[in-house]
Design a protein around this motif. Sequence first.
Motif, PDB file in Angstrom:
ATOM      1  N   THR A 106      21.128   7.606   2.513  1.00  0.00           N
ATOM      2  CA  THR A 106      22.096   8.488   1.830  1.00  0.00           C
ATOM      3  C   THR A 106      21.420   9.430   0.845  1.00  0.00           C
ATOM      4  N   THR A 107      20.102   9.341   0.768  1.00  0.00           N
ATOM      5  CA  THR A 107      19.337  10.203  -0.138  1.00  0.00           C
ATOM      6  C   THR A 107      18.390  11.075   0.675  1.00  0.00           C
ATOM      7  N   ALA A 108      18.290  12.326   0.310  1.00  0.00           N
ATOM      8  CA  ALA A 108      17.429  13.246   1.053  1.00  0.00           C
ATOM      9  C   ALA A 108      15.972  12.782   1.015  1.00  0.00           C
ATOM     10  N   LEU A 109      15.301  12.956   2.140  1.00  0.00           N
ATOM     11  CA  LEU A 109      13.867  12.673   2.249  1.00  0.00           C
ATOM     12  C   LEU A 109      13.130  13.974   1.940  1.00  0.00           C
ATOM     13  N   SER A 110      12.275  13.967   0.900  1.00  0.00           N
ATOM     14  CA  SER A 110      11.645  15.220   0.471  1.00  0.00           C
ATOM     15  C   SER A 110      10.362  15.538   1.235  1.00  0.00           C
ATOM     16  N   SER A 111       9.709  14.537   1.818  1.00  0.00           N
ATOM     17  CA  SER A 111       8.505  14.767   2.614  1.00  0.00           C
ATOM     18  C   SER A 111       8.269  13.550   3.476  1.00  0.00           C
ATOM     19  N   TRP A 112       7.428  13.706   4.494  1.00  0.00           N
ATOM     20  CA  TRP A 112       7.172  12.567   5.372  1.00  0.00           C
ATOM     21  C   TRP A 112       5.734  12.581   5.880  1.00  0.00           C
ATOM     22  N   THR A 113       5.222  11.368   6.061  1.00  0.00           N
ATOM     23  CA  THR A 113       3.899  11.144   6.639  1.00  0.00           C
ATOM     24  C   THR A 113       3.998  10.009   7.637  1.00  0.00           C
ATOM     25  N   TRP A 139      -4.385   7.980  13.480  1.00  0.00           N
ATOM     26  CA  TRP A 139      -3.867   9.351  13.398  1.00  0.00           C
ATOM     27  C   TRP A 139      -2.820   9.455  12.296  1.00  0.00           C
ATOM     28  N   THR A 140      -2.800  10.597  11.651  1.00  0.00           N
ATOM     29  CA  THR A 140      -1.871  10.843  10.546  1.00  0.00           C
ATOM     30  C   THR A 140      -1.232  12.214  10.736  1.00  0.00           C
ATOM     31  N   ALA A 141       0.090  12.286  10.618  1.00  0.00           N
ATOM     32  CA  ALA A 141       0.827  13.551  10.713  1.00  0.00           C
ATOM     33  C   ALA A 141       1.607  13.758   9.423  1.00  0.00           C
ATOM     34  N   LYS A 142       1.507  14.947   8.850  1.00  0.00           N
ATOM     35  CA  LYS A 142       2.223  15.289   7.619  1.00  0.00           C
ATOM     36  C   LYS A 142       3.073  16.524   7.866  1.00  0.00           C
ATOM     37  N   ASN A 143       4.209  16.554   7.197  1.00  0.00           N
ATOM     38  CA  ASN A 143       5.098  17.700   7.350  1.00  0.00           C
ATOM     39  C   ASN A 143       4.467  18.982   6.831  1.00  0.00           C
ATOM     40  N   LEU A 144       4.952  20.108   7.310  1.00  0.00           N
ATOM     41  CA  LEU A 144       4.600  21.397   6.747  1.00  0.00           C
ATOM     42  C   LEU A 144       5.558  21.682   5.596  1.00  0.00           C
ATOM     43  N   SER A 145       5.316  22.765   4.877  1.00  0.00           N
ATOM     44  CA  SER A 145       6.117  23.017   3.678  1.00  0.00           C
ATOM     45  C   SER A 145       7.577  23.272   4.003  1.00  0.00           C
ATOM     46  N   TRP A 146       7.852  23.781   5.199  1.00  0.00           N
ATOM     47  CA  TRP A 146       9.218  24.174   5.517  1.00  0.00           C
ATOM     48  C   TRP A 146      10.033  23.087   6.210  1.00  0.00           C
ATOM     49  N   ASN A 147       9.411  21.984   6.634  1.00  0.00           N
ATOM     50  CA  ASN A 147      10.190  20.950   7.336  1.00  0.00           C
ATOM     51  C   ASN A 147      10.016  19.568   6.712  1.00  0.00           C
ATOM     52  N   GLY A 148       9.631  19.524   5.437  1.00  0.00           N
ATOM     53  CA  GLY A 148       9.471  18.228   4.790  1.00  0.00           C
ATOM     54  C   GLY A 148      10.785  17.606   4.347  1.00  0.00           C
ATOM     55  N   SER A 165      -3.923   8.462  28.105  1.00  0.00           N
ATOM     56  CA  SER A 165      -2.557   8.081  28.508  1.00  0.00           C
ATOM     57  C   SER A 165      -1.964   6.972  27.667  1.00  0.00           C
ATOM     58  N   GLY A 166      -2.629   6.576  26.578  1.00  0.00           N
ATOM     59  CA  GLY A 166      -2.167   5.443  25.808  1.00  0.00           C
ATOM     60  C   GLY A 166      -0.906   5.696  25.013  1.00  0.00           C
ATOM     61  N   SER A 167      -0.333   4.609  24.487  1.00  0.00           N
ATOM     62  CA  SER A 167       0.877   4.670  23.679  1.00  0.00           C
ATOM     63  C   SER A 167       0.534   4.305  22.239  1.00  0.00           C
ATOM     64  N   PRO A 168       1.279   4.835  21.257  1.00  0.00           N
ATOM     65  CA  PRO A 168       0.994   4.549  19.851  1.00  0.00           C
ATOM     66  C   PRO A 168       1.395   3.130  19.463  1.00  0.00           C
ATOM     67  N   SER A 169       0.721   2.624  18.422  1.00  0.00           N
ATOM     68  CA  SER A 169       1.065   1.318  17.866  1.00  0.00           C
ATOM     69  C   SER A 169       0.852   1.378  16.366  1.00  0.00           C
ATOM     70  N   GLY A 170       1.375   0.379  15.649  1.00  0.00           N
ATOM     71  CA  GLY A 170       1.170   0.282  14.210  1.00  0.00           C
ATOM     72  C   GLY A 170       1.762   1.445  13.434  1.00  0.00           C
ATOM     73  N   CYS A 171       2.936   1.924  13.846  1.00  0.00           N
ATOM     74  CA  CYS A 171       3.524   3.107  13.215  1.00  0.00           C
ATOM     75  C   CYS A 171       4.002   2.805  11.794  1.00  0.00           C
ATOM     76  N   LYS A 172       3.692   3.735  10.892  1.00  0.00           N
ATOM     77  CA  LYS A 172       4.179   3.674   9.514  1.00  0.00           C
ATOM     78  C   LYS A 172       4.757   5.026   9.135  1.00  0.00           C
ATOM     79  N   LEU A 173       5.875   4.996   8.428  1.00  0.00           N
ATOM     80  CA  LEU A 173       6.504   6.210   7.903  1.00  0.00           C
ATOM     81  C   LEU A 173       6.474   6.140   6.385  1.00  0.00           C
ATOM     82  N   ASN A 174       5.709   7.028   5.772  1.00  0.00           N
ATOM     83  CA  ASN A 174       5.518   7.019   4.318  1.00  0.00           C
ATOM     84  C   ASN A 174       5.113   5.639   3.808  1.00  0.00           C
TER      85      ASN A 174
END
Length: 653
Positions: A106-113, A139-148, A165-174
């Motif tokens: 219910t609270t806006a997410l200001s950025s994501w990694t 691997w690490t992905a970070k938002n750009l300034s306009w879509n954080g 052809s592999g699949s990701p594992s160990g996913c973390k969000l922020n």
Amino acid sequence: MTKAHSGRRRVCSPRTIPRLSDLTRGAPLSTETPPRRAGFRQRLSTGTTIRSKAVAGVTALLLPLAAMVGLAGPAEAATSATATYVKKSDWGTGFEGQWTVKNTGTTALSSWTIEWDFPAGTAVGSAWDATVTGSGTHWTAKNLSWNGSVAPGASISFGFNGTGSGSPSGCKLNGASCDGGSVPGDNAPSAPGTPTASLITDTSAKLTWAAATDDKGIKNYDVLRGGTKVATVTGTTYTDSALTAGTDYSYTVRARDTADQTGPVSGSVAVRTTGGGTTPPPGDKINLGYFTNWGTYGRNYHVKNLVTSGSASKITHINYAFGNVQGGKCTIGDAYADYDKAYTADQSVDGVADTWDQPLRGNFNQLRKLKAKYPNIKVLWSFGGWTWSGGFGAAAQNPAAFAQSCYDLVEDPRWADVFDGIDIDWEYPNACGLTCDTSGPAALKNLSTALRTKFGANNLVTAAITADGSDGGKIDAADYAGAAQSMDWYNVMTYDFFGAWAAKGPTAPHSPLTSYTGIPQAGFTAADAIAKLKAKGVPAKKLLLGIGFYGRGWTGVTQSAPGGTATGAAQGTYEAGIEDYKVLKSSCPATGTIAGTAYAHCGTNWWSYDTPATVVSKMTWAKNQGLGGAFFWEFSGDTTNGELVSAINSGLR
């Protein structure tokens, strides 16, 4: 009456200014009319075009763009979110992947990694709508300034092309599970302390720094040499090995936190390895060349050209032109060319391309790389020039404040190791150039004294000065002898004495060494200028003879010898009445010499310029006069194999 004129030539090539659309899609840069070249005549001119605001345009354009491609700020308020992955297509040897971040709270997410692991053999290639970096299989992905920012219930996606052809594992969000739940805030780490160097040998140096701080903890540190990462360590020390003896290096450090966020880089430390010696200069004489920041645009001339032409091994100093003088202070001249332009591998001095996240790019970083290859070369940052000399009047009102501003800019930690001092190009103290200055005869001495006091004995302080040796001329308007006490040397601009601003002539060599019968203005020769400066008390060893790597010419000329009439300026590549030596040597070969300078009459055009032969003879004259050496304006006018630089080098030996 012919106007007094011997200021340094500043030819601006057609200036390339990046369009926002070009930069965002990687298209070729567009071209628009260049700003007026800086530093040019000793005559008073009211019709000279003022330098355009192209630099400001680039800066204004690049700042928002830089924000678009930079890393997002750290996550702030806690909320709930998920990250899901889908392989959108697979073509055997590669695939297209997509991550989607959804705000389930219910609270806006200001950025994501997002962080994840791929099995060995699977890797990310190009990515869009996110900044994606990898370290091994992580691997690490970070938002750009306009879509954080992601509102409650909303989602945002980004994609990439991958190999394997592999699949990701160990996913973390922020830092939390990608399956949902509370997403914690996490600030980026602080900058570590500026490194100190110890145990320096011919091939290694030990670096030590104070730890950075972070709200979640520091994971490790990246050590950067010359802006390029050379190691990642967990402690606060690192020994860099396999270095080259007698070579200058610069180091900075940045921290990574437990979420792999990087903080700002530390201050830089300069390190010179022991041994090795330096390439000897041509005897004890100075061979200095000007390198222009705008030459990297339409002229397509880069620091690497100093290496490929062979010139880097024959010079002792470089003046980087120009920094601006505004409001009585030293300021940046062209931020994009100076320290932001990303160099490709083929343009780079060492063949290594710039990366998007390195702390220093542009000409400054290329000069740093050049000095690593040629440690004998010293680089000075030159401020002012023909167009930007108007700011010196305000500087003269508070010399100490001016000197402080220049020191703070030249010694900025981002590039302090690049520069070995400062050069001021004031055209002209207490006299008229593009504008008229009334700061008084003592202004140059006061400014020079303040600069020396601030920069100290270990930095070079020099000035480019007028060569108007006429009675009551510009040399007589200021205390050049008094100012010389604080200067390492003067670059005496012994060129641009005559040119097609006198549209109907008479034709005359623009860089006469000595006088001759029929010279349009007495005192407008190198010999007159040097003699007057010596007579005023300036030591000969503090005077450098100026050489122009270009010619000046008229059209509508029927007479081959000097003194003919004309109808106007001859056509030039970038500016009427001016052409580079590298063009003139073939398009209008010399047909004679006068006063130590070559001239050429081809068709109805008449040009004067220096050739390798006249340069060697001028160097012999300079040595006989006991001068400190020579300087030239500027590198890009020479041939691709550096004919004129070679002539100066051989002539000074």
